[in-house]
Design an enzyme around this catalytic site. Structure first.
Site, PDB file in Angstrom:
ATOM      1  N   ASP A 487      68.977  -0.304  28.055  1.00 46.35           N
ATOM      2  CA  ASP A 487      68.605   0.015  26.893  1.00 46.35           C
ATOM      3  C   ASP A 487      68.455  -0.627  25.225  1.00 46.35           C
ATOM      4  OD1 ASP A 487      66.698   1.796  28.638  1.00 46.35           O
ATOM      5  OD2 ASP A 487      67.780   3.695  27.860  1.00 46.35           O
TER       6      ASP A 487
HETATM    7  C1  BGC Z   1      70.355   5.370  30.124  1.00 47.90           C
HETATM    8  C2  BGC Z   1      69.711   4.670  30.817  1.00 47.90           C
HETATM    9  C3  BGC Z   1      70.331   2.993  30.826  1.00 47.90           C
HETATM   10  C4  BGC Z   1      71.718   3.385  30.090  1.00 47.90           C
HETATM   11  C5  BGC Z   1      71.678   1.649  29.421  1.00 47.90           C
HETATM   12  C6  BGC Z   1      71.429   5.445  29.552  1.00 47.90           C
HETATM   13  O1  BGC Z   1      72.079   6.480  29.073  1.00 47.90           O
HETATM   14  O2  BGC Z   1      69.690   6.643  30.462  1.00 47.90           O
HETATM   15  O3  BGC Z   1      68.687   4.765  31.556  1.00 47.90           O
HETATM   16  O4  BGC Z   1      70.607   2.241  31.512  1.00 47.90           O
HETATM   17  O5  BGC Z   1      72.018   3.682  29.222  1.00 47.90           O
HETATM   18  O6  BGC Z   1      71.410   1.887  28.559  1.00 47.90           O
END
Ligand code: BGC
Length: 813
Positions: A487
């Protein structure tokens, strides 16, 4: 090795973690409830309850990130002469003669002893009931008669946990309660649009009560010294606005050796619109009375508790291993599976790191979570797949999150995360392989929940694949969109404004250049699955069409995604390499190594082996593999949030436990059992538990999302425990790849990948209408099954064909 203080230990026989010191390095929590009514409970009884949705139906109030930490919960105050104490030590913090908290499967038992009195509270949510039971047992172990004053305490949240924390100009005037016998009813806003209320009951006559917080606590006092308790006198207050609470006052006399049970019940009720009131302004309590009647004696409560325990017995009987190594067995048989259920239930919504107001259910998160859970209760996984797919858009893109109560996509965050569609295939294929239920593909599922827009689930899968193919960049690799799994790698975002969210800010453009190698690998893995599925259901043309797309993607990765020693991570908005030896920092990233090795891209050219070696060489450290290396030391406008974190934390070179298993599975597919095992053991909670309780900080019985990496100030410190995709990935890794028992459409495939020191082990696996007892003889081999004997006869290949009944399987490697 630094000697670390221990705060507890595993009790495998009871499937409990036993905390023996209340002052854990961080609140160590547990979850109560399995379907609709849920509670979070810390080792000192902190936490809160809600119905289905931690934001919209918060029943009790909780203050996150407060001083002291973990402030607010269900508290019992015991006044014995001048001494006031709590069984869970907090909030009074009166030193106890004995303290113990046992976190078990959907229950917690907290016991305290002081001056000859023992108070033991069993907390659980009975199956299929909308309430939390708190069974308090008081025992007088002294030789004197004890006259105790007992006060219970819960603080009501005014339903919407977000506005409860901000809109005080309204809140302070809305609170309403009713008191009837030993039950306190919370009916805030019931008069208008709400048709739900909550109650707090005890199954004995009370000698007083309080429902107004300031009257009970005193404006200048704290939870640690509420005035009413300190003076031993309830005020019988009736809340009108401000902050309504529920506190019972009970006078208890205990003869030496005597023991008494009290059943407290925190319940939630919904009424039909035309049955809301029994008299003007008086709530209709019929359903509350009925619920109370089901749990008003110790016997009834004990029976409900026994049912809960049987429920967990049955769930945990589905996959059981006996390796003779307690540290593995307890994680596989108990805690990893338990964490999978919890993450399936909560996605990323409510933990002690997720406030319950921010995020609903994630599209990608929930698909991954269900892979860890599907063997436990397949029908729930099935429903989840339909719910998730219903938030997809007609072009195959999807809402990144949805709200569990409404099941509607979350507009605040929207869509555009281009990995999301692939995960639908990942989840659906896992469901069908577990159950053999292909009928799910024919379910009619809408787009964006719009009635009339329904197409089959299979169509949803098809447009998911197409969404990737239709969004390729200059190197014929998938465009990243807002972000892929990471993200925080925001390649189309460009923010200099600290008030902007990296995830929701308007992209400069949807981006026509930034491409992701993580999505490329994910596409190849799920694309192969999709092709196999199409063949299985007789869609040969569709299989051929997608096989070609997969082949082209593999070629694109080999041509434009290989950096010499590892796979690139991405191309940025301007088409420049990310995760390359040419970069100044973050030369290598874990995500693309994981996905491209799982996809076996370029294995024949040695790419897979080189990539896995590079993970060991550049990413691995004592506590696991970091996400990228070297860490970013400055903010990079073109990369976004990832570079906003200090070195070694979160997505900037933290050990993001979620993606370590991707590499471990890559190792297993490549047959490198020793390496797979050493990576796995580094993030396996039971191994960490033994070494690092103080440093690790968070619960030693579950995985956390992130452990501080080697570049951090305190490498090895864990954060964001419980709700993480790590649970499902650890499960997949150990159950299917290390121990090697993998559901396939036609049966169970047995293909372990082990360290060469592994001993013989046995897995008992219930699969559809069958139970297989599988004994594996590794004979020092890391990979490669030589022979499988099913019920006395050798079979060809590694797949045990599915037939109902009990079977024994002998596997020689
Ligand atoms: C989110 C995931 C994401 C991950 C890496 C997590 O907090 O829930 O959807 O893939 O972070 O960024």
């Amino acid at each position: 090795m630094e000697q670390q203080k221990r705060y507890g230990h595993f009790d495998d026989q009871h499937r409990e973690y036993v905390i023996t010191d209340p002052q854990t390095p961080w609140p160590w929590i547990n979850y109560l409830g399995n379907e609709d009514f849920f509670s979070l409970i810390s080792n000192t009884a902190g936490g809160y309850s809600f119905y289905k949705d931690a934001k919209f139906r918060r029943i009790t109030r909780y203050r996150y990130n407060n001083v002291p930490m973990d402030n607010g919960g269900r508290y019992f105050y015991i006044k014995d002469g001048d001494t006031v104490w709590n069984p869970g030590w907090k909030p009074c913090k009166t030193p106890l003669d004995f303290y113990e908290c046992r976190h078990g499967m959907s229950y917690t038992r907290i016991t305290g002893r002081k001056n000859g009195v023992e108070a033991s509270v069993l907390f659980f949510v009975p199956l299929k009931k909308w309430c939390e039971v708190q069974k308090l047992t008081l025992t007088n172990n002294s030789s004197d008669t004890k006259q105790l004053k007992l006060f219970s305490f819960e603080e009501w949240c005014l339903w919407n946990a977000a506005t409860d924390m901000e809109n005080f100009q309204r809140n302070f005037s809305t609170g309403e309660v009713e008191i009837e016998g030993s039950t306190i009813y919370h009916k805030t806003e019931y008069r208008e649009r709400r048709n739900h209320y909550a109650f707090y009951h005890v199954n004995t006559e009370i000698q007083g009560f309080d429902t107004d917080r300031e009257t009970f606590v005193g404006l200048y006092n704290e939870f640690a010294d509420p005035q009413a308790v300190m003076e031993g006198k309830p005020r019988n207050s009736h809340a009108h606005g401000w902050s309504p609470i529920a506190s019972h006052y009970i006078e208890v006399t205990l003869q030496p050796g005597e023991s008494k049970d009290f059943v407290f019940l925190l319940g939630y009720i919904e009424n039909e619109q035309d049955e809301k009131f029994e008299a003007p302004q008086v709530i209709n309590k019929k359903k509350a009375h009925a619920l109370i009647a089901e749990l008003d004696t110790t016997e009834k409560v004990d029976k409900a508790f026994a049912e809960l325990c049987e429920y967990w017995d049955a769930l945990l009987n589905i996959y059981k291993v006996h390796t003779g190594n307690d540290k593995i067995d307890r994680m596989v048989n108990i805690w990893n599976q338990y964490q999978c259920m919890v993450t399936f239930n909560f996605s990323r919504s409510a933990s002690f790191f997720e406030s319950g107001v921010g995020r609903g259910m994630g599209f990608r998160d929930s698909n991954q979570d269900l892979v860890g859970f599907v063997h436990q209760i397949p029908p729930r996984a099935r429903q989840r797949i339909i719910d998730i797919a219903s938030t997809q858009f007609p072009d195959g893109g999807c809402y990144h999150q949805y709200q569990p109560l409404t099941k509607r996509g979350n507009n605040d965050i929207g869509g555009g995360f281009n990995d999301d569609p692939c995960w639908l295939i990942f989840g659906t294929v896992a469901y069908i392989k577990e159950t053999g239920d292909f009928s799910i593909l024919d379910e009619m599922v809408p787009f964006d929940n719009q009635p009339g827009s329904e197409v089959t689930l299979f169509e949803h899968l098809k447009i998911s694949m197409d969404h990737v193919i239709k969004n390729l960049g200059p190197h014929m690799l998938p465009l990243i969109g807002r972000a892929d799994w990471n993200d925080c790698l925001n390649l189309n975002c460009f923010s200099w404004d600290p008030n902007e969210s990296f995830q929701t800010t308007e992209n400069v453009s949807e981006g026509t250049k930034a491409e992701s190698l993580m999505i490329a690998g994910l596409f190849v893995v799920t694309g192969k699955d999709y092709v196999a599925l199409c063949k299985k259901i007789g869609k040969a043309d569709e299989a051929a069409r997608m096989q070609q797309a997969v082949d082209e993607m593999i070629e694109a990765v080999k041509k434009h995604g290989w950096d010499g020693e590892w796979y690139l991570r991405a191309y940025d908005f301007y088409g420049r390499k990310i995760g390359s030896n040419e970069c100044e920092e973050a030369k290598i990233f874990i995500e693309s190594q994981g996905w491209c090795t799982m996809a076996e891209i370029g294995a024949e050219d040695g790419m897979v082996a080189k990539s896995l070696d590079s993970c060991k060489k550049y990413l691995e450290c004592e506590h696991g593999m970091v996400l990228n290396n070297p860490a970013f030391t400055k903010y990079i406008y073109e990369y976004g949030e990832i570079s906003s974190y200090p070195e070694g934390y979160k997505e900037n070179a933290g050990i993001f436990c979620h993606n370590n298993p991707w590499v471990i599975i890559g190792e297993c597919i490549a047959g490198r059992g020793n390496d797979a095992w050493s990576h796995y053991a580094k993030i396996l909670p039971s191994y960490v538990e033994e070494k690092y309780q103080t440093l690790h900080k968070v619960e030693p019985y579950v995985n956390c999302q992130m452990v501080a990496g080697k570049d951090a100030a305190r490498p090895g410190e864990g954060k964001n425990s419980w709700l993480t995709g790590t649970a499902a990935w650890m499960w997949l890794t150990v159950s299917q790849y290390i121990l090697g028992v993998k559901p396939q459409y036609d049966g169970l495939q047995i293909d372990p990948c082990l360290p060469d020191t592994a001993n013989d082990y046995t897995v008992v696996r219930q699969f559809r209408e069958a139970e297989y007892t599988i004994t594996v003889h590794p004979n020092g081999h890391q990979k490669g099954v030589k022979q499988i004997v099913l019920d006395g006869s050798a079979i060809d290949g590694t797949i045990i064909p599915y037939t109902p009944g009990n079977h024994t399987v002998e596997v020689t490697m």
